[in-house]
Design an enzyme around this catalytic site. Structure first.
Site, mmCIF file in Angstrom:
data_model
loop_
_atom_site.group_PDB
_atom_site.id
_atom_site.type_symbol
_atom_site.label_atom_id
_atom_site.label_comp_id
_atom_site.label_asym_id
_atom_site.label_seq_id
_atom_site.Cartn_x
_atom_site.Cartn_y
_atom_site.Cartn_z
ATOM 1 N N LYS A 278 76.941 33.028 63.946
ATOM 2 C CA LYS A 278 78.007 32.436 64.850
ATOM 3 C C LYS A 278 78.662 34.030 65.158
ATOM 4 O O LYS A 278 79.416 34.480 64.618
ATOM 5 C CB LYS A 278 79.068 31.722 64.162
ATOM 6 C CG LYS A 278 80.207 31.265 65.226
ATOM 7 C CD LYS A 278 81.479 30.684 64.405
ATOM 8 C CE LYS A 278 82.552 31.923 64.379
ATOM 9 N NZ LYS A 278 82.759 32.685 65.760
ATOM 10 N N GLU B 103 83.274 34.446 69.972
ATOM 11 C CA GLU B 103 83.431 33.545 71.228
ATOM 12 C C GLU B 103 83.751 34.337 72.466
ATOM 13 O O GLU B 103 83.622 34.185 73.728
ATOM 14 C CB GLU B 103 84.434 32.193 71.052
ATOM 15 C CG GLU B 103 83.511 31.237 70.047
ATOM 16 C CD GLU B 103 83.492 31.543 68.866
ATOM 17 O OE1 GLU B 103 82.609 30.991 68.116
ATOM 18 O OE2 GLU B 103 84.414 32.395 68.456
ATOM 19 N N SER C 52 87.995 41.119 59.962
ATOM 20 C CA SER C 52 89.184 41.734 59.460
ATOM 21 C C SER C 52 89.164 41.464 57.876
ATOM 22 O O SER C 52 88.465 40.461 57.219
ATOM 23 C CB SER C 52 89.997 40.982 60.183
ATOM 24 O OG SER C 52 90.240 39.627 59.732
ATOM 25 N N GLU D 274 81.766 43.226 55.279
ATOM 26 C CA GLU D 274 82.138 44.603 55.942
ATOM 27 C C GLU D 274 83.261 44.361 56.797
ATOM 28 O O GLU D 274 83.303 43.634 57.812
ATOM 29 C CB GLU D 274 81.009 44.858 56.809
ATOM 30 C CG GLU D 274 81.113 46.668 57.289
ATOM 31 C CD GLU D 274 81.829 46.729 58.362
ATOM 32 O OE1 GLU D 274 83.074 47.335 58.339
ATOM 33 O OE2 GLU D 274 81.241 46.801 59.515
ATOM 34 N N LEU D 275 84.545 44.819 56.050
ATOM 35 C CA LEU D 275 85.752 44.503 56.737
ATOM 36 C C LEU D 275 86.578 45.461 57.144
ATOM 37 O O LEU D 275 85.715 46.701 57.494
ATOM 38 C CB LEU D 275 86.667 43.881 55.452
ATOM 39 C CG LEU D 275 85.943 42.929 54.594
ATOM 40 C CD1 LEU D 275 86.641 42.220 53.167
ATOM 41 C CD2 LEU D 275 85.541 41.717 55.589
ATOM 42 N N CYS E 250 86.191 49.791 63.030
ATOM 43 C CA CYS E 250 86.334 49.881 61.516
ATOM 44 C C CYS E 250 86.409 51.114 60.863
ATOM 45 O O CYS E 250 87.367 51.515 59.825
ATOM 46 C CB CYS E 250 85.660 48.932 60.791
ATOM 47 S SG CYS E 250 83.944 49.054 60.849
ATOM 48 N N GLU F 226 95.957 48.618 59.687
ATOM 49 C CA GLU F 226 94.841 49.141 60.710
ATOM 50 C C GLU F 226 95.254 48.915 62.224
ATOM 51 O O GLU F 226 95.392 47.820 62.806
ATOM 52 C CB GLU F 226 93.526 48.421 60.346
ATOM 53 C CG GLU F 226 92.433 49.212 61.422
ATOM 54 C CD GLU F 226 91.179 48.241 60.970
ATOM 55 O OE1 GLU F 226 90.260 48.797 61.185
ATOM 56 O OE2 GLU F 226 91.173 47.216 60.324
#
Length: 490
Positions: free
Chosen positions: A190, A193, A244, A265-266, A299, A395
């Protein structure tokens, strides 16, 4: 000041012929109608509507899951060489279609065309490398005595549910899909969008390269509902998420209910430590290309610049001057060096963080809101920012560079490590000893020493602490989608 070249087309019903028809890919079929309706895709530079992305209902999600489950039974048995062949052909098609894909990416994401073209090229390189890894992943076998053989078999883990963000709408799906396919897994992915076309075009290249039906399925929908439905399915054996930190924790909690392996992976809030034994002007000029790449929406973007007090002011002056010269414009304009922010949420967040820093006596040296249509914000440099400012703790994910002076090495390492994030960091020094010791003291997954690059398609990519776990790059990326099985024969 940066020059502004904003489009004047603010129509809410205009469509751009350069933007492709959007559809989901379910069991080898392109599905243009979503059971849960559709959502408009907005151009962040002009605020015009590019198209409508279909949103899946539960029946369509179940169809995608069933397809991935069926396809896994055959794809896992396809030889590594043949799996690699499909991936190599898809990479070649991406390169052939660079202008089409890059244009769609810029229209939906806002980044300059040059950056979009680079993203297509890097995505193709990632796919080629991971295709090679399909043929370099082996188990082991040992003989114990005359009749006993012990084998450690390497096998694909199974169908994967993957979720990707809007900031790198081609690179992140390419990493996940190529690694999973190289390992012998199938996938329901997914993408975001807000930037759907990039992933759709990647899927189109895979289909045209001969990927069997059901091996990759692309769906869209309301994020919380889709993620909960896919992750809960018994078909899914692995979850891969990039986004996030807050959402990543929620994804991990959902996956834990089924004890499903996850790769996260944030977020990050990368510190940069600049010592006084380097040329601060040269470092500042190098920082421009990295800090304001993708309008700072990365990031791994360098954000917290801790600069030795002896060179701090000179660094700030050089960084501010270079930032103020950047051309901020609609990314479709070839002169653009930085495009708009991808959505109004980032615009609002950047404004809030700058107001807070200014209210704490930090100096906004350059930058600010830009007049006109679109989500534009000038590259911003804020000097002498206290560690208690919101921007030093949250961030920014935008075109904001924060600077603060330091004098003591141990102190600055502690300041760099004090946040829960641990993705990337950067160190600039002329001392071989400092270059060897400081990176090892930083609590991050990746450190750039005297440059702002962090590896390539063939290297590890991942973080520690609340920046996640696992690798999106290198040979380790394929291992994320494999299991080890012990076979002991007597």
């Amino acid at each position: 000041m940066s020059i502004q070249l904003h489009s004047t087309d603010s129509s809410t019903d205009a469509t751009d012929r350069r933007y492709p028809q959007l559809a989901m890919l379910i069991d080898g079929r392109w599905v243009e109608t979503g059971g849960s309706g559709s959502r408009q895709v907005e151009n962040p530079a002009t605020l015009s509507i590019l198209g409508n992305v279909p949103l899946a209902d539960e029946q369509q999600l179940d169809a995608a899951l069933a397809a991935a489950g069926r396809a896994f039974g055959t794809w896992r048995l396809v030889s590594p060489r043949d799996r690699a062949g499909v991936l190599h052909r898809a990479a070649a098609l991406l390169r052939e279609r660079t202008e089409t894909i890059a244009t769609a990416m810029t229209l939906e994401n806002g980044k300059p065309l040059r950056e979009s073209r680079d993203e297509v090229a890097f995505s193709a390189d990632i796919i080629d490398f991971l295709a090679g890894e399909a043929q370099r992943s082996f188990g082991t076998s040992t003989i114990d005595g005359a009749t006993r053989r012990v084998t450690l078999s390497v096998e694909p883990i199974g169908p994967v549910a993957a979720f990707t963000p809007w900031n790198y709408p081609l690179i992140v799906p390419a990493r996940k899909i190529a690694a999973a396919l190289a390992a012998g897994c199938t996938m329901v992915i997914k993408p975001d969008e807000e930037t759907p076309a990039s992933a759709v075009e990647l899927a189109r290249a895979l289909v045209d390269a001969g990927l069997p039906a059901g091996v990759v399925n692309v769906v869209f929908g309301e994020p919380a509902r889709v993620s909960a439905h896919l992750i809960a399915s018994p078909v899914v054996r692995k979850v891969s998420f990039t986004g996030s930190t807050s959402v990543g924790k929620h994804i991990a909690a959902l996956a834990s209910a089924g004890a499903k392996r996850t790769m996260l992976e944030l977020g990050g809030h990368a510190p940069v430590i600049v010592f006084d034994d380097v040329d601060p002007v040269a470092v500042a000029q190098q920082a421009i290309g990295s800090k304001f790449h993708n309008a700072g929406q990365s990031c791994g973007s360098p954000t917290r610049f801790y600069v030795h007090q002896g060179v701090h002011d000179e660094f700030v002056g050089a960084l501010s001057e270079a930032a103020s010269r950047l051309v901020v414009a609609d990314g479709i304009d070839e002169r653009a060096q930085m495009g708009p922010l991808a959505n109004v949420r980032r615009l609002d967040a950047v404004r809030r963080l700058i107001v807070d820093a200014a209210g704490r006596n930090a100096s906004v040296v350059t930058g600010g809101a830009l007049d006109g249509i679109g989500h534009f914000w000038a590259p911003t440099v804020i000097a002498n920012v206290d560690d208690d400012a919101q921007s030093m703790n949250e961030e920014p994910f935008g075109p904001i560079a924060l600077t603060a002076p330091f004098t003591d090495t141990d102190e600055v390492i502690a300041r760099a490590n004090r946040l829960p994030y641990g993705l990337a960091a950067y160190v600039f020094t002329g001392s071989a000893r400092t270059a060897a010791l400081v990176p090892r003291a930083l609590e991050v997954g990746m450190v750039g020493v005297n440059h702002f690059s962090l590896g390539g398609e063939d290297t590890f990519f991942g973080g520690v602490k609340e920046s996640g776990y696992g690798s999106e790059g290198g040979a380790e990326a394929v291992h994320e989608y494999q299991i080890r099985k012990l076979i002991d024969e007597a």
